[in-house]
Design a protein around this motif. Structure first.
Motif, PDB file in Angstrom:
ATOM      1  N   THR A  85       0.817  -1.210   0.000  1.00 15.76           N
ATOM      2  CA  THR A  85       0.000   0.000   0.000  1.00 15.76           C
ATOM      3  C   THR A  85       0.855   1.266   0.000  1.00 15.76           C
ATOM      4  O   THR A  85       0.627   2.203   0.750  1.00 15.76           O
ATOM      5  CB  THR A  85      -0.933   0.002   1.221  1.00 15.76           C
ATOM      6  N   TYR A 161      -1.487   3.591  -5.571  1.00 13.31           N
ATOM      7  CA  TYR A 161      -1.768   2.497  -4.651  1.00 13.31           C
ATOM      8  C   TYR A 161      -3.078   2.761  -3.916  1.00 13.31           C
ATOM      9  O   TYR A 161      -3.629   3.870  -3.979  1.00 13.31           O
ATOM     10  CB  TYR A 161      -0.629   2.332  -3.632  1.00 13.31           C
ATOM     11  N   LYS A 163      -5.123   2.266  -0.032  1.00 13.55           N
ATOM     12  CA  LYS A 163      -4.893   2.063   1.396  1.00 13.55           C
ATOM     13  C   LYS A 163      -6.241   1.787   2.066  1.00 13.55           C
ATOM     14  O   LYS A 163      -7.145   2.632   2.031  1.00 13.55           O
ATOM     15  CB  LYS A 163      -4.253   3.296   2.021  1.00 13.55           C
TER      16      LYS A 163
END
Length: 224
Positions: A85, A161, A163
């Motif tokens: 992440t 990415y 999260k």
């Protein structure tokens, strides 16, 4: 009488001859050249500003299109999973495709997202090979960057990415936090070779971060 007039003219410092001297003509040419030089520099600076502003708008639109597509999938998704992440990683959004009339599950569709630093965000469905985002959504009719872009612009993905909220808000309930996710996209833009040759590259670099936070409303339903 004529001699007296000539004497008075010389005495008062006033010339009786007409026209420009060579020095005056030279000074006039230099001044005109400076004026045109200043106008040219101003025009080039304005054009550079316009080119840069247009390029930034293109980058903004690209990021907004990518994140808008991801947001729409997350809103109907049941789960988002992926790799590390941070930095440039990959993730998958799972979406249930159901029959509207029978309300029965037909299939689970996997949308895979990744990124190539020099190409852009990549997208694929299920086991298909990843394609550049615009190429994927337009079925090959279009792509990014636009034609001629790389001659004057440099575009790179710095971060891409997701999260989960389990990391952002660890004190929330597990079910709720797992149904929320944030997606980060950071793009570096720099003017290309023409500008890079003229001075510091750092002054011509722009780094922008884009992010969304979305609730996967079908996550809880998928648990039942």
């Amino acid at each position: 009488m004529k001699n007296q007039t000539d004497h008075n003219t010389k005495k008062n410092g006033v010339r009786s001859d007409s026209g420009w001297t060579l020095l005056e003509a030279t000074i006039s040419v230099v001044l005109i050249s400076l004026i045109f030089l200043g106008f040219t520099v101003s025009t080039l600076s304005f054009r550079e500003w316009m080119d840069r502003s247009w390029a930034i708008r293109v980058v903004d639109q690209y990021a907004n299109d990518v994140l808008s597509n991801i947001d729409s999938l997350m809103r109907v998704g049941i789960e988002i999973t992926g790799g590390p992440t941070n930095g440039i990683s990959y993730f998958t959004i799972k979406v249930i495709s159901s029959d509207v009339y029978e309300t029965s599950t037909v299939d689970t569709v996997f949308y895979n997202f990744s990124a190539d630093a020099s190409v852009g965000v990549m997208m694929a469905q299920s086991n298909a090979a990843p394609e550049e985002f615009y190429t994927y959504i337009t079925r090959g009719r279009d792509g990014f960057p636009p034609p001629g872009w790389k001659n004057k612009h440099d575009f790179r993905i710095k971060e891409f990415y997701y999260k989960p909220w389990t990391q952002t808000y660890p004190n929330l309930g597990d079910v709720f936090s797992r149904s929320m996710a944030e997606v980060y996209l950071t793009i570096e833009y720099r003017r290309g070779e023409d500008v890079a040759q003229s001075g510091s590259n750092k002054d011509n670099t722009l780094i922008k971060e884009y992010r969304i936070s979305t609730f996967l409303k079908n996550y809880i339903e998928a648990l039942n």
